[in-house]
Design a protein around this motif. Structure first.
Motif, mmCIF file in Angstrom:
data_model
loop_
_atom_site.group_PDB
_atom_site.id
_atom_site.type_symbol
_atom_site.label_atom_id
_atom_site.label_comp_id
_atom_site.label_asym_id
_atom_site.label_seq_id
_atom_site.Cartn_x
_atom_site.Cartn_y
_atom_site.Cartn_z
ATOM 1 N N GLN A 140 0.826 -1.207 0.000
ATOM 2 C CA GLN A 140 0.000 0.000 0.000
ATOM 3 C C GLN A 140 0.860 1.257 0.000
ATOM 4 O O GLN A 140 0.523 2.263 -0.627
ATOM 5 N N THR A 141 1.999 1.189 0.666
ATOM 6 C CA THR A 141 2.903 2.340 0.709
ATOM 7 C C THR A 141 3.648 2.513 -0.607
ATOM 8 O O THR A 141 3.740 3.625 -1.146
ATOM 9 N N ASP A 142 4.190 1.423 -1.151
ATOM 10 C CA ASP A 142 5.000 1.525 -2.369
ATOM 11 C C ASP A 142 4.150 1.795 -3.606
ATOM 12 O O ASP A 142 4.576 2.524 -4.510
ATOM 13 N N LEU A 143 2.971 1.203 -3.673
ATOM 14 C CA LEU A 143 2.103 1.401 -4.836
ATOM 15 C C LEU A 143 1.203 2.616 -4.693
ATOM 16 O O LEU A 143 0.527 2.984 -5.671
ATOM 17 N N GLU A 144 1.153 3.209 -3.503
ATOM 18 C CA GLU A 144 0.310 4.375 -3.237
ATOM 19 C C GLU A 144 -1.151 4.080 -3.595
ATOM 20 O O GLU A 144 -1.798 4.805 -4.362
ATOM 21 N N ILE A 145 -1.665 3.003 -3.024
ATOM 22 C CA ILE A 145 -3.051 2.605 -3.282
ATOM 23 C C ILE A 145 -3.981 3.543 -2.519
ATOM 24 O O ILE A 145 -3.889 3.658 -1.296
ATOM 25 N N PRO A 146 -4.898 4.227 -3.198
ATOM 26 C CA PRO A 146 -5.819 5.144 -2.506
ATOM 27 C C PRO A 146 -6.955 4.377 -1.827
ATOM 28 O O PRO A 146 -8.064 4.266 -2.351
ATOM 29 N N VAL A 147 -6.686 3.862 -0.655
ATOM 30 C CA VAL A 147 -7.690 3.092 0.075
ATOM 31 C C VAL A 147 -8.594 4.053 0.840
ATOM 32 O O VAL A 147 -8.106 4.852 1.649
ATOM 33 N N PRO A 148 -9.912 4.031 0.609
ATOM 34 C CA PRO A 148 -10.803 4.951 1.327
ATOM 35 C C PRO A 148 -10.963 4.552 2.790
ATOM 36 O O PRO A 148 -10.776 3.397 3.165
ATOM 37 N N VAL A 149 -11.309 5.539 3.598
ATOM 38 C CA VAL A 149 -11.532 5.306 5.022
ATOM 39 C C VAL A 149 -12.910 4.685 5.216
ATOM 40 O O VAL A 149 -13.905 5.159 4.651
ATOM 41 N N GLN A 150 -12.977 3.624 6.002
ATOM 42 C CA GLN A 150 -14.243 2.972 6.268
ATOM 43 C C GLN A 150 -15.010 3.747 7.336
ATOM 44 O O GLN A 150 -14.474 4.061 8.397
ATOM 45 N N LEU A 151 -16.272 4.026 7.067
ATOM 46 C CA LEU A 151 -17.129 4.768 7.969
ATOM 47 C C LEU A 151 -18.136 3.834 8.635
ATOM 48 O O LEU A 151 -18.442 2.758 8.098
ATOM 49 N N PRO A 152 -18.683 4.233 9.791
ATOM 50 C CA PRO A 152 -19.688 3.372 10.456
ATOM 51 C C PRO A 152 -20.918 3.100 9.604
ATOM 52 O O PRO A 152 -21.516 2.020 9.699
ATOM 53 N N VAL A 153 -21.312 4.083 8.760
ATOM 54 C CA VAL A 153 -22.504 3.874 7.928
ATOM 55 C C VAL A 153 -22.285 2.747 6.921
ATOM 56 O O VAL A 153 -23.251 2.135 6.447
ATOM 57 N N ASP A 154 -21.031 2.465 6.559
ATOM 58 C CA ASP A 154 -20.760 1.380 5.623
ATOM 59 C C ASP A 154 -20.939 0.012 6.268
ATOM 60 O O ASP A 154 -21.185 -0.978 5.559
ATOM 61 N N TRP A 155 -20.800 -0.069 7.585
ATOM 62 C CA TRP A 155 -20.881 -1.346 8.276
ATOM 63 C C TRP A 155 -22.291 -1.687 8.772
ATOM 64 O O TRP A 155 -22.544 -2.830 9.149
ATOM 65 N N VAL A 156 -23.178 -0.710 8.786
ATOM 66 C CA VAL A 156 -24.537 -0.979 9.293
ATOM 67 C C VAL A 156 -25.256 -2.037 8.455
ATOM 68 O O VAL A 156 -25.815 -2.993 9.003
ATOM 69 N N PRO A 157 -25.297 -1.946 7.113
ATOM 70 C CA PRO A 157 -25.992 -2.997 6.347
ATOM 71 C C PRO A 157 -25.380 -4.381 6.527
ATOM 72 O O PRO A 157 -26.115 -5.378 6.561
ATOM 73 N N LYS A 158 -24.057 -4.458 6.650
ATOM 74 C CA LYS A 158 -23.411 -5.758 6.824
ATOM 75 C C LYS A 158 -23.774 -6.382 8.171
ATOM 76 O O LYS A 158 -24.040 -7.585 8.267
ATOM 77 N N ILE A 159 -23.799 -5.564 9.224
ATOM 78 C CA ILE A 159 -24.159 -6.087 10.550
ATOM 79 C C ILE A 159 -25.622 -6.528 10.570
ATOM 80 O O ILE A 159 -25.959 -7.580 11.126
ATOM 81 N N VAL A 160 -26.484 -5.752 9.951
ATOM 82 C CA VAL A 160 -27.910 -6.107 9.922
ATOM 83 C C VAL A 160 -28.137 -7.403 9.157
ATOM 84 O O VAL A 160 -28.957 -8.244 9.539
ATOM 85 N N SER A 161 -27.396 -7.590 8.061
ATOM 86 C CA SER A 161 -27.564 -8.817 7.268
ATOM 87 C C SER A 161 -27.063 -10.057 7.997
ATOM 88 O O SER A 161 -27.505 -11.172 7.695
ATOM 89 N N GLU A 162 -26.145 -9.892 8.951
ATOM 90 C CA GLU A 162 -25.611 -11.028 9.687
ATOM 91 C C GLU A 162 -26.451 -11.401 10.908
ATOM 92 O O GLU A 162 -26.165 -12.410 11.556
ATOM 93 N N LEU A 163 -27.460 -10.636 11.230
ATOM 94 C CA LEU A 163 -28.293 -10.935 12.396
ATOM 95 C C LEU A 163 -29.161 -12.163 12.139
ATOM 96 O O LEU A 163 -29.583 -12.412 10.994
ATOM 97 N N PRO A 164 -29.462 -12.947 13.174
ATOM 98 C CA PRO A 164 -30.286 -14.156 12.966
ATOM 99 C C PRO A 164 -31.740 -13.856 12.675
ATOM 100 O O PRO A 164 -32.472 -14.747 12.218
ATOM 101 N N TYR A 165 -32.210 -12.646 12.941
ATOM 102 C CA TYR A 165 -33.598 -12.263 12.689
ATOM 103 C C TYR A 165 -33.638 -11.142 11.664
ATOM 104 O O TYR A 165 -32.702 -10.350 11.542
#
Length: 300
Positions: free
Chosen positions: A200-225
């Motif tokens: 990531q340092t040598d290739l200068e990959i522009p990795v975006p910062v992960q925000l909490p709003v990005d994780w909400v759908p994933k957490i909801v989809s993993e719930l048993p209900y």
């Protein structure tokens, strides 16, 4: 029917007559039949037209499969089938086995190509095991090729390089964790992290910062209900407000899990802290800590 070409007009009706009733013949993509009696004169025709859509008549031509960056040779080489799929004597099977082995060796002109082919194969395996999209696979394969061109492979295994590039491509397209990648990779999480930081340092990959709003759908989809869409939308709004505040900084997964738990409490859903922490892959202590900080933020 004779081998002469059917002279058709633009409507698809042929000027040649039916051999039975002398009716008009209609030519379609599947067959040629009589309009009057329904006699099928010709079926399963060979299409001499182009296989790829093009609006320029000068560029229309029959081609093979498109090139892809997920193969070391861009997908231009041929593949030989297994001898078990061919009927014949045992002598013929042994000969086909030798031909297939020699054909596989001849596809690599150097050790560099062999290493790249092994790394791209590991990328395809990881993407399939993680259930990621084809876009992530192509982006990871492109990054792996750039890493080889920059001579970054020495000191790192091909397995850790493939895991690092899949994680980098996943970060650019969707939410993904290194722990999930390392769980299906053939290297440890520590080696994958070390390789990822170097590339990531040598290739200068522009990795975006992960925000909490990005994780909400994933957490909801993993719930048993199943969670109502209104609750998920409320949790997304809470996570967005927490991201805008300068008083609450830290793990985006923990903030997203706390937002889901707070939204479920407001909607009177029976979602326990253990359920949500299990879906987010964090401890209940971490969820409780971020929940208390989230409540204190919104009460002020």
């Amino acid at each position: 029917m004779s081998s002469r070409t059917l002279q058709r007009c633009e409507s698809g009706v042929s000027t040649q007559r039916c051999p039975e009733c002398s009716g008009d013949l209609i030519r379609t993509e599947q067959e040629t039949h009589c309009e009057s009696c329904g006699l099928v004169v010709e079926d399963a025709p060979v299409d001499p037209g182009p296989e790829w859509r093009s609006f320029d008549c000068g560029e229309r031509k029959r081609t093979g499969a498109p090139r892809t960056v997920t193969r070391h040779d861009r997908g231009l080489s041929t593949e030989m089938g297994f001898p078990s799929e061919v009927d014949g004597s045992s002598k013929r099977r042994r000969r086909l086995i030798r031909q297939r082995r020699l054909h596989g060796r001849s596809k690599f002109e150097s050790k560099r190509e062999r290493n790249l082919a092994h790394g791209l194969g590991e990328v395809r395996r990881l993407v399939g095991a993680l259930g990621q999209s084809k876009t992530v696979q192509e982006q990871a394969a492109k990054l792996l090729g750039e890493a080889q061109d920059a001579d970054l492979f020495p000191g790192h295994s091909l397995e850790s390089a493939a895991a690092a590039m899949v994680y980098a491509a996943g970060r650019c397209s969707t939410v993904i964790r290194m722990a999930d990648v390392a769980a299906v990779a053939q290297c440890s999480e520590q080696k994958a992290w070390r390789t990822y930081r170097t590339f990531q340092t040598d290739l200068e990959i522009p990795v975006p910062v992960q925000l909490p709003v990005d994780w909400v759908p994933k957490i909801v989809s993993e719930l048993p209900y199943s969670v109502p869409s209104a609750v998920q939308q409320h949790a997304t709004q809470l996570a967005a407000k927490a991201s805008e505040s300068a008083k609450l900084n830290g793990s985006p997964v923990g903030i997203a899990a706390a937002s889901v738990y707070l939204a479920s409490e407001d909607a009177d859903l029976r979602l326990t802290q253990q359920m949500i922490s299990g879906a987010a892959d964090i401890s209940t202590v971490t969820l409780r800590t971020w929940y208390q900080r989230l409540v204190a933020l919104f009460d002020t």
